[in-house]
Design an enzyme around this catalytic site. Structure first.
Site, PDB file in Angstrom:
ATOM      1  N   ASP A  51       0.841  -1.204   0.000  1.00  0.00           N
ATOM      2  CA  ASP A  51       0.000   0.000   0.000  1.00  0.00           C
ATOM      3  C   ASP A  51       0.879   1.258   0.000  1.00  0.00           C
ATOM      4  O   ASP A  51       0.370   2.381  -0.019  1.00  0.00           O
ATOM      5  CB  ASP A  51      -1.029  -0.010   1.142  1.00  0.00           C
ATOM      6  CG  ASP A  51      -0.403  -0.073   2.519  1.00  0.00           C
ATOM      7  OD1 ASP A  51       0.836  -0.163   2.616  1.00  0.00           O
ATOM      8  OD2 ASP A  51      -1.166  -0.039   3.512  1.00  0.00           O
ATOM      9  N   SER A  52       2.206   1.054  -0.041  1.00  0.00           N
ATOM     10  CA  SER A  52       3.119   2.177  -0.311  1.00  0.00           C
ATOM     11  C   SER A  52       2.811   2.761  -1.688  1.00  0.00           C
ATOM     12  O   SER A  52       3.306   3.840  -2.031  1.00  0.00           O
ATOM     13  CB  SER A  52       4.580   1.714  -0.249  1.00  0.00           C
ATOM     14  OG  SER A  52       4.781   0.557  -1.040  1.00  0.00           O
ATOM     15  N   ASP A  90      -0.955  -6.140   0.067  1.00  0.00           N
ATOM     16  CA  ASP A  90      -1.293  -5.438   1.302  1.00  0.00           C
ATOM     17  C   ASP A  90      -2.795  -5.251   1.418  1.00  0.00           C
ATOM     18  O   ASP A  90      -3.439  -4.788   0.465  1.00  0.00           O
ATOM     19  CB  ASP A  90      -0.654  -4.037   1.286  1.00  0.00           C
ATOM     20  CG  ASP A  90       0.503  -3.927   2.242  1.00  0.00           C
ATOM     21  OD1 ASP A  90       0.531  -4.655   3.261  1.00  0.00           O
ATOM     22  OD2 ASP A  90       1.404  -3.115   1.966  1.00  0.00           O
ATOM     23  N   LYS A 120      -1.160  -9.352   3.157  1.00  0.00           N
ATOM     24  CA  LYS A 120      -0.367  -8.865   4.291  1.00  0.00           C
ATOM     25  C   LYS A 120      -1.236  -7.960   5.147  1.00  0.00           C
ATOM     26  O   LYS A 120      -1.993  -7.142   4.619  1.00  0.00           O
ATOM     27  CB  LYS A 120       0.880  -8.122   3.813  1.00  0.00           C
ATOM     28  CG  LYS A 120       1.674  -7.498   4.971  1.00  0.00           C
ATOM     29  CD  LYS A 120       3.111  -7.155   4.593  1.00  0.00           C
ATOM     30  CE  LYS A 120       3.318  -5.846   3.898  1.00  0.00           C
ATOM     31  NZ  LYS A 120       2.849  -4.646   4.648  1.00  0.00           N
ATOM     32  N   GLU A 122      -1.041  -5.423   8.672  1.00  0.00           N
ATOM     33  CA  GLU A 122      -0.185  -4.733   9.646  1.00  0.00           C
ATOM     34  C   GLU A 122      -0.723  -4.967  11.053  1.00  0.00           C
ATOM     35  O   GLU A 122      -1.917  -4.772  11.306  1.00  0.00           O
ATOM     36  CB  GLU A 122      -0.156  -3.232   9.347  1.00  0.00           C
ATOM     37  CG  GLU A 122       0.597  -2.908   8.074  1.00  0.00           C
ATOM     38  CD  GLU A 122       0.756  -1.407   7.828  1.00  0.00           C
ATOM     39  OE1 GLU A 122       0.476  -0.609   8.734  1.00  0.00           O
ATOM     40  OE2 GLU A 122       1.178  -1.055   6.706  1.00  0.00           O
ATOM     41  N   GLU A 189       9.661  -3.937  10.350  1.00  0.00           N
ATOM     42  CA  GLU A 189      10.090  -2.663   9.767  1.00  0.00           C
ATOM     43  C   GLU A 189      10.695  -1.732  10.818  1.00  0.00           C
ATOM     44  O   GLU A 189      10.094  -1.479  11.869  1.00  0.00           O
ATOM     45  CB  GLU A 189       8.879  -1.985   9.092  1.00  0.00           C
ATOM     46  CG  GLU A 189       9.250  -0.667   8.438  1.00  0.00           C
ATOM     47  CD  GLU A 189       8.217  -0.154   7.435  1.00  0.00           C
ATOM     48  OE1 GLU A 189       7.255  -0.885   7.109  1.00  0.00           O
ATOM     49  OE2 GLU A 189       8.378   0.993   6.983  1.00  0.00           O
TER      50      GLU A 189
END
Ligand code: KIV
Length: 271
Positions: A51-52, A90, A120, A122, A189
């Protein structure tokens, strides 16, 4: 370039085996067909449709505005370029946080509409039940702990995480909770290398670091960062393999001057 015999699709099983074999896992993000195709040809094991995309493709300050439909759109393009790598997608902000059923439905959409290999999420302990529901229903999950960009407003900035004892202990618990819930790997991260090593040694699933030092099972970078496409973003953990922004700028400037000077197109470039 890969030969045909090397083109065996990377699976979650293979990724887990790589940790046991001490074979470092390589990962990059991609958001489009051509970059994904190059990643795949270069032998990258995991391509993350991160999602970057919100920061580096859409120009937002954070990843929060990215939608599920946008993630699906980019993953379909990436999918077209990939034969070997495992594609992980993501789950964007608010596509899994509200409740487990919604997370399940949204992860299901990603898997069904894109044919990716995994999603993925978070977060750690807080989302263990969600991870368990997804994995129990055939949706592989990669966790993501440490500096989780979707929580940027809570953190108040992009400083490294896990520097105090309490947060370090929570990160160890998060990794264990993700493993127990069935996650097949964890992105860690921007945390101290010593803590990343401790986490890596405490779980049997692979850890993939971004700003987590070398004692992890694999590495991931945002593709445009390592290509040097973003001049103003220069964190210590990014190694620039190219200075693409300079080269592209020069090419565009030359194109402009060639047209203005009447040098482009030449006779050879005409019919
Ligand atoms: O969105 C992303 O690109 C990521 C990587 C930084 C791991 O989550």
């Amino acid at each position: 370039m890969n030969t045909t015999s090397e083109l065996k699709k990377v699976t979650t099983r293979r990724i887990i085996e790589m940790k046991a074999a001490k074979d470092k896992i390589t990962a990059l993000t991609a958001y489009d067909y051509l970059i994904a195709r190059l990643c795949d040809r270069a032998g990258i094991d995991i391509i993350l449709v991160g999602d970057s995309v919100g920061n580096v493709f859409q120009g937002h300050d954070t990843t929060l505005p990215v939608t599920l439909d946008e993630m699906i759109y980019h993953t379909k393009a990436v999918q077209k370029g990939v034969k070997r790598a495992m594609i992980v997608v993501d789950m964007p902000f608010m596509s899994y946080q509200t409740n487990i059923d919604e997370a399940f439905r949204n992860a299901g959409r990603i898997m069904k509409e894109t044919e990716a290999g995994a999603v993925k999420i978070e977060g750690g302990e807080l989302f263990a039940k969600t991870v368990a529901k997804l994995t129990a229903n055939g949706i592989p999950v990669m966790g993501h702990i440490g500096l989780t960009p979707q929580a940027i407003h809570r953190f108040g900035g992009y400083q490294p995480r896990g520097k105090d004892k309490e947060e370090a202990e929570q990160l160890l618990k998060d990794a264990k909770a993700l493993e127990d819930a069935g996650a097949f790997s964890i992105v860690i991260e921007k945390i101290p290398a010593k803590l990343a090593k401790q986490i890596t040694e405490s779980v049997n699933i692979p850890t993939i670091g971004i700003g987590g030092g070398k004692y992890v099972d694999g590495q991931i970078l945002v593709v445009y960062d390592m290509l040097g496409l973003i001049e103003e973003f220069n964190p210590r953990f990014v190694r620039r393999y190219l200075n693409l922004s300079d080269d592209i700028y020069k090419a565009f400037s030359k194109y402009v001057s060639d047209i203005k000077a009447g040098d482009f197109p030449s006779d050879k470039e005409s019919y």
